[in-house]
Design a protein around this motif. Structure first.
Motif, PDB file in Angstrom:
ATOM      1  N   ALA A  35      48.740  27.378  49.870  1.00  0.00           N
ATOM      2  CA  ALA A  35      49.225  28.408  50.795  1.00  0.00           C
ATOM      3  C   ALA A  35      50.640  28.846  50.419  1.00  0.00           C
ATOM      4  CB  ALA A  35      49.187  27.867  52.224  1.00  0.00           C
ATOM      5  N   GLU A  36      51.482  27.853  50.059  1.00  0.00           N
ATOM      6  CA  GLU A  36      52.862  28.196  49.714  1.00  0.00           C
ATOM      7  C   GLU A  36      52.919  29.068  48.468  1.00  0.00           C
ATOM      8  OE1 GLU A  36      55.998  25.194  50.151  1.00  0.00           O
ATOM      9  OE2 GLU A  36      56.568  25.628  48.075  1.00  0.00           O
ATOM     10  N   ALA A  37      52.082  28.751  47.476  1.00  0.00           N
ATOM     11  CA  ALA A  37      52.073  29.540  46.240  1.00  0.00           C
ATOM     12  C   ALA A  37      51.486  30.928  46.485  1.00  0.00           C
ATOM     13  CB  ALA A  37      51.276  28.806  45.161  1.00  0.00           C
ATOM     14  N   ALA A  38      50.411  30.969  47.258  1.00  0.00           N
ATOM     15  CA  ALA A  38      49.731  32.254  47.500  1.00  0.00           C
ATOM     16  C   ALA A  38      50.647  33.237  48.220  1.00  0.00           C
ATOM     17  CB  ALA A  38      48.451  32.025  48.296  1.00  0.00           C
ATOM     18  N   ALA A  39      51.575  32.706  49.006  1.00  0.00           N
ATOM     19  CA  ALA A  39      52.487  33.588  49.738  1.00  0.00           C
ATOM     20  C   ALA A  39      53.477  34.292  48.807  1.00  0.00           C
ATOM     21  CB  ALA A  39      53.246  32.773  50.790  1.00  0.00           C
ATOM     22  N   GLN A  40      53.649  33.747  47.604  1.00  0.00           N
ATOM     23  CA  GLN A  40      54.636  34.295  46.666  1.00  0.00           C
ATOM     24  C   GLN A  40      53.995  35.074  45.532  1.00  0.00           C
ATOM     25  OE1 GLN A  40      57.946  33.814  47.052  1.00  0.00           O
ATOM     26  NE2 GLN A  40      57.568  32.617  48.908  1.00  0.00           N
ATOM     27  N   TYR A  41      52.707  34.928  45.318  1.00  0.00           N
ATOM     28  CA  TYR A  41      52.086  35.350  44.056  1.00  0.00           C
ATOM     29  C   TYR A  41      50.812  36.133  44.337  1.00  0.00           C
ATOM     30  CZ  TYR A  41      49.790  34.779  39.475  1.00  0.00           C
ATOM     31  OH  TYR A  41      49.151  34.999  38.278  1.00  0.00           O
ATOM     32  N   ARG A  42      50.726  37.333  43.738  1.00  0.00           N
ATOM     33  CA  ARG A  42      49.561  38.184  43.989  1.00  0.00           C
ATOM     34  C   ARG A  42      48.549  38.151  42.843  1.00  0.00           C
ATOM     35  NH1 ARG A  42      52.823  43.528  45.168  1.00  0.00           N
ATOM     36  NH2 ARG A  42      53.982  42.527  43.474  1.00  0.00           N
ATOM     37  N   GLY A  43      48.866  37.423  41.756  1.00  0.00           N
ATOM     38  CA  GLY A  43      47.909  37.290  40.649  1.00  0.00           C
ATOM     39  C   GLY A  43      46.804  36.302  41.006  1.00  0.00           C
ATOM     40  N   GLN A  44      46.050  35.918  39.974  1.00  0.00           N
ATOM     41  CA  GLN A  44      44.949  34.987  40.219  1.00  0.00           C
ATOM     42  C   GLN A  44      45.492  33.553  40.182  1.00  0.00           C
ATOM     43  OE1 GLN A  44      41.670  35.119  37.432  1.00  0.00           O
ATOM     44  NE2 GLN A  44      40.201  34.858  39.100  1.00  0.00           N
ATOM     45  N   LEU A  45      45.407  32.894  41.314  1.00  0.00           N
ATOM     46  CA  LEU A  45      45.990  31.552  41.474  1.00  0.00           C
ATOM     47  C   LEU A  45      44.904  30.491  41.482  1.00  0.00           C
ATOM     48  CD1 LEU A  45      48.435  29.687  42.348  1.00  0.00           C
ATOM     49  CD2 LEU A  45      47.718  30.181  44.714  1.00  0.00           C
ATOM     50  N   TRP A  46      45.138  29.422  40.702  1.00  0.00           N
ATOM     51  CA  TRP A  46      44.204  28.305  40.697  1.00  0.00           C
ATOM     52  C   TRP A  46      44.983  27.019  40.926  1.00  0.00           C
ATOM     53  CZ3 TRP A  46      39.235  30.018  39.703  1.00  0.00           C
ATOM     54  CH2 TRP A  46      39.098  31.236  39.008  1.00  0.00           C
ATOM     55  N   LEU A  47      44.398  26.093  41.678  1.00  0.00           N
ATOM     56  CA  LEU A  47      44.939  24.735  41.770  1.00  0.00           C
ATOM     57  C   LEU A  47      43.977  23.832  41.008  1.00  0.00           C
ATOM     58  CD1 LEU A  47      46.563  26.138  44.081  1.00  0.00           C
ATOM     59  CD2 LEU A  47      46.658  23.875  45.148  1.00  0.00           C
ATOM     60  N   ALA A  48      44.454  23.279  39.904  1.00  0.00           N
ATOM     61  CA  ALA A  48      43.556  22.525  39.027  1.00  0.00           C
ATOM     62  C   ALA A  48      43.050  21.250  39.694  1.00  0.00           C
ATOM     63  CB  ALA A  48      44.272  22.178  37.730  1.00  0.00           C
ATOM     64  N   GLU A  49      41.817  20.926  39.390  1.00  0.00           N
ATOM     65  CA  GLU A  49      41.245  19.638  39.780  1.00  0.00           C
ATOM     66  C   GLU A  49      40.805  18.920  38.515  1.00  0.00           C
ATOM     67  OE1 GLU A  49      38.042  20.297  42.477  1.00  0.00           O
ATOM     68  OE2 GLU A  49      39.337  21.160  44.023  1.00  0.00           O
ATOM     69  N   ASP A  50      40.679  17.621  38.582  1.00  0.00           N
ATOM     70  CA  ASP A  50      40.193  16.881  37.414  1.00  0.00           C
ATOM     71  C   ASP A  50      38.801  17.386  37.029  1.00  0.00           C
ATOM     72  OD1 ASP A  50      42.507  15.457  37.919  1.00  0.00           O
ATOM     73  OD2 ASP A  50      41.600  13.524  37.439  1.00  0.00           O
ATOM     74  N   PHE A  51      38.639  17.646  35.753  1.00  0.00           N
ATOM     75  CA  PHE A  51      37.387  18.119  35.137  1.00  0.00           C
ATOM     76  C   PHE A  51      37.099  19.601  35.398  1.00  0.00           C
ATOM     77  CE2 PHE A  51      36.713  13.502  35.800  1.00  0.00           C
ATOM     78  CZ  PHE A  51      36.819  13.152  34.468  1.00  0.00           C
ATOM     79  N   ALA A  52      38.010  20.288  36.095  1.00  0.00           N
ATOM     80  CA  ALA A  52      37.852  21.745  36.198  1.00  0.00           C
ATOM     81  C   ALA A  52      37.973  22.324  34.794  1.00  0.00           C
ATOM     82  CB  ALA A  52      38.926  22.332  37.105  1.00  0.00           C
ATOM     83  N   ARG A  53      37.116  23.320  34.502  1.00  0.00           N
ATOM     84  CA  ARG A  53      37.121  23.931  33.180  1.00  0.00           C
ATOM     85  C   ARG A  53      37.257  25.440  33.334  1.00  0.00           C
ATOM     86  NH1 ARG A  53      32.892  22.480  28.355  1.00  0.00           N
ATOM     87  NH2 ARG A  53      33.388  24.186  26.933  1.00  0.00           N
ATOM     88  N   TYR A  54      38.299  25.986  32.703  1.00  0.00           N
ATOM     89  CA  TYR A  54      38.584  27.412  32.777  1.00  0.00           C
ATOM     90  C   TYR A  54      38.379  28.019  31.393  1.00  0.00           C
ATOM     91  CZ  TYR A  54      41.014  25.985  37.050  1.00  0.00           C
ATOM     92  OH  TYR A  54      41.327  25.447  38.270  1.00  0.00           O
ATOM     93  N   ARG A  55      37.916  29.264  31.365  1.00  0.00           N
ATOM     94  CA  ARG A  55      37.735  29.939  30.079  1.00  0.00           C
ATOM     95  C   ARG A  55      38.589  31.199  30.044  1.00  0.00           C
ATOM     96  NH1 ARG A  55      31.885  29.974  28.411  1.00  0.00           N
ATOM     97  NH2 ARG A  55      32.594  27.850  27.901  1.00  0.00           N
ATOM     98  N   LEU A  56      39.386  31.320  28.990  1.00  0.00           N
ATOM     99  CA  LEU A  56      40.159  32.548  28.760  1.00  0.00           C
ATOM    100  C   LEU A  56      39.394  33.360  27.721  1.00  0.00           C
ATOM    101  CD1 LEU A  56      42.740  34.202  29.271  1.00  0.00           C
ATOM    102  CD2 LEU A  56      43.775  32.973  27.328  1.00  0.00           C
ATOM    103  N   ASN A  57      38.803  34.475  28.138  1.00  0.00           N
ATOM    104  CA  ASN A  57      38.027  35.265  27.185  1.00  0.00           C
ATOM    105  C   ASN A  57      38.928  36.206  26.382  1.00  0.00           C
ATOM    106  OD1 ASN A  57      38.549  37.500  28.755  1.00  0.00           O
ATOM    107  ND2 ASN A  57      36.510  37.541  29.718  1.00  0.00           N
TER     108      ASN A  57
END
Lengths: 318, 318
Positions: free
Chosen positions: A287-309
């Protein structure tokens, strides 16, 4: 490039989160890089498809144990699993000294060569199609971010124009894509006329522990992704005092100012519980980060996998 | 005394088994000792009720990483969790050197004192009601077993005789139990006349890596429990060659000859699978040991908890 989080807790492990480790996996699907190696990173790997045989390099951001105490065990297990090819370790000089001391004092024999590169003198390091630069941060001990940038971006043919001009697919397209010349129906075609403007090279910035995100402004100006610690919310950071970490608001505010399209937060204090009905919970950081940032926000979790195309879009794929 | 296994794999962790760690928990239910501390021992502790605040001492059998690489992280986390009281570490001198080097090279500050005792010069160490001796073993590097023996065994009143003589329960019984004299119905009673012969003190021998169980013959002659590695079955040991480990047959044969009532095997090569329909499986080790040994045989699993009661009987309690 895929990002696979192996640990997202700061300082100590919890039942849900290990200490820091991040795998960056090339599009080959096998070659990968490891940024930081907290204790039990090798245990986390057992639950992924990543193999120590395909590990291209380990990059350590700073000497604190929650970022490097998994190194000796990972190196030992790679040896027992039969790794023979040399392994590059980019790290503060103290980490290299520690690994050498560990080899000597604990009878750790490795049947492969460790190639230590001192982060303090790295400049840039080139491997496969990635160029890595180290960027100094601000923490209780010297700490660095690693900036991964695609070295070359492959040319893309303007297939719409080719079709419009009646030039059919075939070996000729391959020739034009390489920038060569070809004759078709009596016309001399120049490759450069049929190439689209190159896309932006992909760039991922992975921070170490850091209380001053502004130090990453230049690298982040052309990055699509910043992975950064957000150890605390601002209220807790104020209570804890000056320990060299960033509050979520600070990092998010920086990302907003830098116009970063994707921000992935990690390295959360163990006090932030996974259960979002608890207090404090990981949702307080969100919530604190989302209040400051309008881009795409992620909070990482263990084993989360993101792909940058190749279009520079980051998405959660696992 | 309870034995809680935190890791039962040799060399590398598997999904089911961590590398070596064994907690010995006093009957207080809180004070405990840790024998060996492979990587991620602190992670295993998160799944038990054991607290680093109640840890009385850490005892390391030898310098190999799968027995000590969890130490720096455990010490760091104990600090972050607020431990203040000194901690005794009994270990080969090389382990103490390694921890000191780690503290210096990785900026590991501990707000409590480490009291290193060199296993090479230990003689015996006395703590609470346990006396610990270190016994040299045979391995590729110097390796030790730790022999835990109850220091004093409390007196037990012969309540049948007291009842037969018409001496009623009360403060008088307490006096007699302490060996004192008391007058009852005109008779002078002597405590020693009403005490049962003391039971045998409990003794648990916990081996480190070792290819020669006979070295434990003297300690095991009066022990109720031996915890020992059985890294391989004999066929695999023959193939692997002389790497300083014991095959199941060898350890079981020793336990049989020593008349040991309880044998707990651990430190299994990762090749032995948990699925007993696989080959080789952990059941191959069990079968080989059972063929040699008629006492009570256990193959330890991670988080298995055994209790040695005052009668010297070991049972699985969790």
């Amino acid at each position: 490039m895929d990002l696979i989080f192996l640990g997202t807790s700061s300082g100590t492990p919890t039942k849900q989160r290990n200490v820091t480790g991040l795998a960056l996996l090339e599009e080959t699907g096998s070659n990968w890089y490891l940024v930081d190696c907290g204790e039990a990173t090798q245990h986390q790997l057992l639950h992924t498809a990543l193999s120590v045989h395909d590990l291209q390099a380990i990059l350590i951001t700073h000497v604190h144990g929650d970022h490097c105490y998994g190194l000796p065990g990972l190196l030992a297990s790679a040896a027992m699993l039969g790794r023979k090819q040399p392994l590059t370790i980019i790290a503060p000089a103290g980490v290299a000294d520690w690994i050498r001391a560990t080899q000597q004092l604990t009878a750790l024999f490795l049947p492969y060569t460790l190639q230590f590169l001192s982060v303090e003198e790295l400049g840039s390091w080139q491997h496969n199609n990635w160029t890595v630069r180290a960027l100094p941060l601000s923490h209780r001990v010297p700490s660095y971010a690693y900036c991964f940038t695609e070295t070359t971006v492959e040319a893309t043919l303007d297939t719409a124009r080719l079709a419009a001009e009646g030039i059919p697919p075939g070996p000729l397209w391959g020739l034009l894509k390489k920038g060569g010349e070809a004759v078709h129906a009596g016309r001399t075609l120049k490759g450069n006329d049929y190439l689209l403007p190159p896309r932006a090279p992909r760039r991922i910035v992975v921070g170490g522990d850091n209380d001053n995100p502004d130090l990453l402004a230049e690298a982040c100006a052309t990055a699509q992704v910043l992975v950064h610690e957000a150890t605390y919310t601002q209220d807790v950071a104020d209570k804890v005092g000056d320990v060299g970490h960033s509050a979520a608001a600070r990092v998010a505010g920086f990302a907003e100012a830098a116009g970063l399209p994707h921000l992935v937060l990690t390295h959360f204090s163990a006090r932030y519980q996974a259960d979002i009905s608890a207090s404090p919970s990981i949702d307080d950081i969100r919530a604190e980060a989302a209040a400051q940032y309008r881009g795409q926000l992620w909070l990482a979790e263990d084993f989360a996998r993101y792909r940058l195309n190749k279009a520079g879009q980051l998405s959660l794929v696992g």
